[in-house]
Design a protein around this motif. Structure first.
Motif, PDB file in Angstrom:
ATOM      1  N   ALA A 295     -11.866  29.331   3.033  1.00  0.00           N
ATOM      2  CA  ALA A 295     -12.527  29.415   1.734  1.00  0.00           C
ATOM      3  C   ALA A 295     -12.038  28.327   0.790  1.00  0.00           C
ATOM      4  N   ALA A 296     -10.715  28.102   0.780  1.00  0.00           N
ATOM      5  CA  ALA A 296     -10.154  27.115  -0.149  1.00  0.00           C
ATOM      6  C   ALA A 296     -10.610  25.700   0.197  1.00  0.00           C
ATOM      7  N   TYR A 297     -10.608  25.358   1.479  1.00  0.00           N
ATOM      8  CA  TYR A 297     -11.025  24.001   1.854  1.00  0.00           C
ATOM      9  C   TYR A 297     -12.519  23.797   1.601  1.00  0.00           C
ATOM     10  N   THR A 298     -13.310  24.836   1.857  1.00  0.00           N
ATOM     11  CA  THR A 298     -14.742  24.740   1.561  1.00  0.00           C
ATOM     12  C   THR A 298     -14.963  24.472   0.076  1.00  0.00           C
ATOM     13  N   ALA A 299     -14.223  25.194  -0.783  1.00  0.00           N
ATOM     14  CA  ALA A 299     -14.356  24.991  -2.216  1.00  0.00           C
ATOM     15  C   ALA A 299     -13.882  23.608  -2.638  1.00  0.00           C
ATOM     16  N   LEU A 300     -12.837  23.108  -1.990  1.00  0.00           N
ATOM     17  CA  LEU A 300     -12.328  21.774  -2.325  1.00  0.00           C
ATOM     18  C   LEU A 300     -13.383  20.706  -2.043  1.00  0.00           C
TER      19      LEU A 300
ATOM     20  N   VAL B 285     -14.399  33.895   9.699  1.00  0.00           N
ATOM     21  CA  VAL B 285     -13.456  33.116  10.511  1.00  0.00           C
ATOM     22  C   VAL B 285     -13.751  33.350  11.987  1.00  0.00           C
ATOM     23  N   TRP B 286     -13.312  32.402  12.805  1.00  0.00           N
ATOM     24  CA  TRP B 286     -13.496  32.486  14.256  1.00  0.00           C
ATOM     25  C   TRP B 286     -12.159  32.851  14.887  1.00  0.00           C
ATOM     26  N   LEU B 287     -12.165  33.949  15.645  1.00  0.00           N
ATOM     27  CA  LEU B 287     -10.969  34.407  16.335  1.00  0.00           C
ATOM     28  C   LEU B 287     -11.254  34.483  17.834  1.00  0.00           C
ATOM     29  N   PRO B 288     -10.203  34.609  18.667  1.00  0.00           N
ATOM     30  CA  PRO B 288     -10.428  34.721  20.110  1.00  0.00           C
ATOM     31  C   PRO B 288     -11.332  35.894  20.469  1.00  0.00           C
ATOM     32  N   LYS B 289     -11.881  35.841  21.672  1.00  0.00           N
ATOM     33  CA  LYS B 289     -12.788  36.855  22.211  1.00  0.00           C
ATOM     34  C   LYS B 289     -14.064  36.974  21.377  1.00  0.00           C
ATOM     35  N   ASP B 290     -14.485  35.840  20.783  1.00  0.00           N
ATOM     36  CA  ASP B 290     -15.751  35.761  20.047  1.00  0.00           C
ATOM     37  C   ASP B 290     -15.814  36.709  18.851  1.00  0.00           C
ATOM     38  N   ARG B 291     -14.663  37.021  18.284  1.00  0.00           N
ATOM     39  CA  ARG B 291     -14.671  37.827  17.061  1.00  0.00           C
ATOM     40  C   ARG B 291     -14.987  36.928  15.869  1.00  0.00           C
ATOM     41  N   ARG B 292     -15.876  37.393  14.966  1.00  0.00           N
ATOM     42  CA  ARG B 292     -16.265  36.638  13.776  1.00  0.00           C
ATOM     43  C   ARG B 292     -16.187  37.540  12.550  1.00  0.00           C
ATOM     44  N   PRO B 293     -14.971  37.997  12.196  1.00  0.00           N
ATOM     45  CA  PRO B 293     -14.869  38.878  11.021  1.00  0.00           C
ATOM     46  C   PRO B 293     -15.100  38.102   9.720  1.00  0.00           C
ATOM     47  N   ALA B 294     -15.564  38.825   8.711  1.00  0.00           N
ATOM     48  CA  ALA B 294     -15.753  38.244   7.377  1.00  0.00           C
ATOM     49  C   ALA B 294     -14.785  38.926   6.408  1.00  0.00           C
ATOM     50  N   PHE B 295     -14.151  38.133   5.545  1.00  0.00           N
ATOM     51  CA  PHE B 295     -13.137  38.617   4.622  1.00  0.00           C
ATOM     52  C   PHE B 295     -13.604  38.410   3.186  1.00  0.00           C
ATOM     53  N   ALA B 296     -13.454  39.453   2.371  1.00  0.00           N
ATOM     54  CA  ALA B 296     -13.732  39.312   0.940  1.00  0.00           C
ATOM     55  C   ALA B 296     -12.567  38.593   0.273  1.00  0.00           C
ATOM     56  N   LEU B 297     -12.869  37.781  -0.723  1.00  0.00           N
ATOM     57  CA  LEU B 297     -11.818  37.058  -1.440  1.00  0.00           C
ATOM     58  C   LEU B 297     -11.301  37.896  -2.603  1.00  0.00           C
ATOM     59  N   ALA B 298      -9.985  37.887  -2.756  1.00  0.00           N
ATOM     60  CA  ALA B 298      -9.357  38.581  -3.880  1.00  0.00           C
ATOM     61  C   ALA B 298      -9.002  37.612  -5.001  1.00  0.00           C
ATOM     62  N   THR B 299      -8.881  36.319  -4.660  1.00  0.00           N
ATOM     63  CA  THR B 299      -8.480  35.295  -5.626  1.00  0.00           C
ATOM     64  C   THR B 299      -9.236  34.011  -5.341  1.00  0.00           C
ATOM     65  N   GLU B 300      -9.687  33.344  -6.415  1.00  0.00           N
ATOM     66  CA  GLU B 300     -10.312  32.026  -6.311  1.00  0.00           C
ATOM     67  C   GLU B 300      -9.796  31.158  -7.454  1.00  0.00           C
ATOM     68  N   ARG B 301      -9.354  29.949  -7.121  1.00  0.00           N
ATOM     69  CA  ARG B 301      -8.897  29.039  -8.171  1.00  0.00           C
ATOM     70  C   ARG B 301      -9.148  27.604  -7.713  1.00  0.00           C
ATOM     71  N   LEU B 302      -9.903  26.861  -8.518  1.00  0.00           N
ATOM     72  CA  LEU B 302     -10.279  25.491  -8.169  1.00  0.00           C
ATOM     73  C   LEU B 302      -9.842  24.547  -9.271  1.00  0.00           C
TER      74      LEU B 302
ATOM     75  N   ALA C  48      -8.786  20.047 -10.019  1.00  0.00           N
ATOM     76  CA  ALA C  48      -9.229  18.708  -9.628  1.00  0.00           C
ATOM     77  C   ALA C  48      -8.664  18.293  -8.269  1.00  0.00           C
ATOM     78  N   GLY C  49      -7.412  18.718  -7.959  1.00  0.00           N
ATOM     79  CA  GLY C  49      -6.795  18.229  -6.733  1.00  0.00           C
ATOM     80  C   GLY C  49      -6.485  19.283  -5.699  1.00  0.00           C
ATOM     81  N   SER C  50      -6.875  20.534  -5.932  1.00  0.00           N
ATOM     82  CA  SER C  50      -6.564  21.579  -4.956  1.00  0.00           C
ATOM     83  C   SER C  50      -7.476  22.777  -5.175  1.00  0.00           C
ATOM     84  N   ALA C  51      -7.489  23.637  -4.179  1.00  0.00           N
ATOM     85  CA  ALA C  51      -8.224  24.899  -4.275  1.00  0.00           C
ATOM     86  C   ALA C  51      -7.372  25.985  -3.648  1.00  0.00           C
ATOM     87  N   THR C  52      -7.388  27.168  -4.267  1.00  0.00           N
ATOM     88  CA  THR C  52      -6.614  28.308  -3.781  1.00  0.00           C
ATOM     89  C   THR C  52      -7.539  29.501  -3.591  1.00  0.00           C
ATOM     90  N   ALA C  53      -7.399  30.174  -2.448  1.00  0.00           N
ATOM     91  CA  ALA C  53      -8.136  31.406  -2.187  1.00  0.00           C
ATOM     92  C   ALA C  53      -7.157  32.441  -1.663  1.00  0.00           C
TER      93      ALA C  53
END
Length: 348
Positions: A17-22, A33-50, A52-57
Motif C-alpha cells: 500500500a505504501a509503495y503504491t501511494a508513493l 497481497v500474494w502469498l504461497p499456495k495461491d492465497r490472495r488475502p486483502a487487508f484493510a488499512l489502519a493508517t495512511e500517511r503520504l 513528499a519523500g515517503s509513504a507510510t501504511a
C-alpha cells in the motif's frame, strides 16, 4: 478454528500500500497481497500517511484464533526512494528488533525481518513497480509501536534480538494451535496411509523438511504426516498401528530436543540442551556451551568439521526406537537446515 495472518503478511500488505501511494498518490484500501499456495488475502488499512519523500501504511495483525502475543499489533511500513540499483533495503523501525548475535538466519546487525517475509516484500515491491512505473529501488522500514514491550513476552531477548519483535512467517498464514485437533489429524493421517497400503510414511516438523523427505524417498502426499512439534504423537500411534517404515525429518534445533528425549518439540514445552550438544562434540564443547542458538552450535561444529548433525540424528533415532519399542517399524532420521540441505542422517 479461524486462521490468521503472520507479521510478515501484514508487513507485506503495508509495504504494498505504501509503495503504491508513493508512486500514484493513492493508497489501495483494502490492499491485496500474494502469498504461497495461491492465497490472495486483502487487508484493510489502519493508517495512511503520504509526504513528499515517503509513504507510510499500517495494518492491524489478526492472528485468528491463535493465542499470538502480536494479535492486534499495528504493523507499519514506510517506503522511501532508495539509491539507483540498490533494490530493496530493509530497516528496523520502532518496535522491530535488530540481530546482535550469530546463529540466526540473519546476519548480525540486520533488522529482524526473516528471509521469507523479505522475499514476500521484495516480490510485492517488484509487482507494484511493474504496475506503476517504479524502479523498485526503495528503503522499506517496518515498525511495530509497542513492539519492544511485546517482545519481552517472546524469546527475542534471549536470542539477542534487541529493540523489539521479529517479522516472521513462512507461508503468511497463522494456523490456530490446537493440540488435540493436531494430534487427531496425525492419527487420521496414519489411518489413511495404512488404508492406502503405504509401507513408508514420513513425519516432518515443517514444510521444508517434509519436501526434502518426500523428494528423497519418492513418497506420495498421502504418506506425509503433518507431525509439526508432536513427534510423540506420531511415534505412540505408530507403536499401536505400525507402518513398516517411518522417516522423521526436521530442523536441527527441533531434533536436538528429540535427541534429548523430548517428544513435544514446541518452544513452550521443551528447550535445546546445549550441554547435550557440547557432549557430542567434545573438541569444541566450551564453544557450544557459549553458543547463542542450536543453529549457532551447528555452524561451530561444521566449521570444525565435526559431524554434529549426524550425531543428533543418531540420538533422535534412539529416542524414536525407545518409544516404538517392539513395534515392527524401521526408522530413519533426516536433519535439515533452513535451506533444505540434509545436515544429519541416521542411519548414516
Amino acid at each position: 478454528m479461524r486462521y490468521g495472518w503472520t507479521t510478515g503478511a501484514c508487513a507485506t500488505a503495508a509495504t504494498t500500500a505504501a509503495y503504491t501511494a508513493l508512486l500514484t498518490g493513492e493508497f489501495p484500501d483494502p490492499v491485496e497481497v500474494w502469498l504461497p499456495k495461491d492465497r490472495r488475502p486483502a487487508f484493510a488499512l489502519a493508517t495512511e500517511r503520504l509526504s513528499a519523500g515517503s509513504a507510510t501504511a499500517g495494518v492491524i495483525k489478526d492472528a485468528g484464533d491463535d493465542p499470538d502475543v502480536t494479535h492486534g499489533a499495528l504493523i507499519l511500513a514506510t517506503v522511501s526512494p532508495g539509491e539507483p540499483g540498490s533494490g530493496v533495503t530493509f530497516r528496523a523501525g520502532e518496535g522491530v528488533g535488530t540481530v546482535t548475535r550469530p546463529g540466526l538466519p540473519l546476519a548480525v546487525g540486520e533488522p529482524a525481518i526473516n528471509p521469507m517475509p523479505r522475499r514476500f516484500i521484495a516480490e510485492a515491491v517488484a509487482r507494484v513497480a511493474a504496475s506503476h512505473g517504479g524502479t523498485g529501488d526503495v528503503v522499506v522500514e517496518i515498525a511495530i509501536p509497542d513492539g519492544e514491550e511485546i517482545a519481552r513476552q517472546t524469546w527475542n531477548p534471549r536470542l539477542g534480538i534487541v529493540g523489539g519483535l521479529s517479522i516472521l512467517g513462512t507461508t503468511g498464514v497463522v494456523v490456530p494451535y490446537s493440540c488435540s485437533a493436531w494430534i487427531d489429524s496425525i492419527r487420521r493421517g496414519v489411518d489413511v496411509a495404512r488404508a492406502m497400503g503405504y509401507t513408508h510414511v514420513a513425519g516432518a516438523t515443517g514444510s521444508t523438511s517434509e519436501r526434502v523427505a518426500a523428494e528423497l524417498h519418492g513418497l506420495p502426499e498421502g504418506a506425509l504426516l503433518d507431525m509439526g512439534d508432536f513427534a510423540g504423537a506420531v511415534l505412540k500411534y505408530l507403536r499401536r498401528h505400525p507402518v513398516p517404515r517411518l522417516t522423521l525429518a526436521g530442523g536441527f534445533a527441533k531434533f536436538s530436543k528429540l535427541a534429548a528425549g523430548h517428544l513435544d518439540l514446541h518452544s513452550k514445552r521443551s528447550q535445546v540442551d546445549l550441554r547435550l550438544l557440547a557432549s557430542l562434540a567434545p573438541p569444541i564443547g566450551e564453544q557450544i556451551l557459549a553458543a547463542n542458538t542450536a543453529l549457532h552450535a551447528l555452524e561451530l561444529a561444521q566449521a570444525a568439521e565435526l559431524p554434529l548433525g549426524d550425531l543428533v540424528a543418531a540420538k533422535a533415532l534412539a529416542t524414536a526406537a525407545d518409544v516404538l519399542g517392539p513395534a515392527p517399524v524401521e526408522v530413519d532420521v533426516l536433519v535439515i537446515d533452513r535451506a533444505g540441505t540434509i545436515v544429519g542422517r541416521a542411519p548414516g
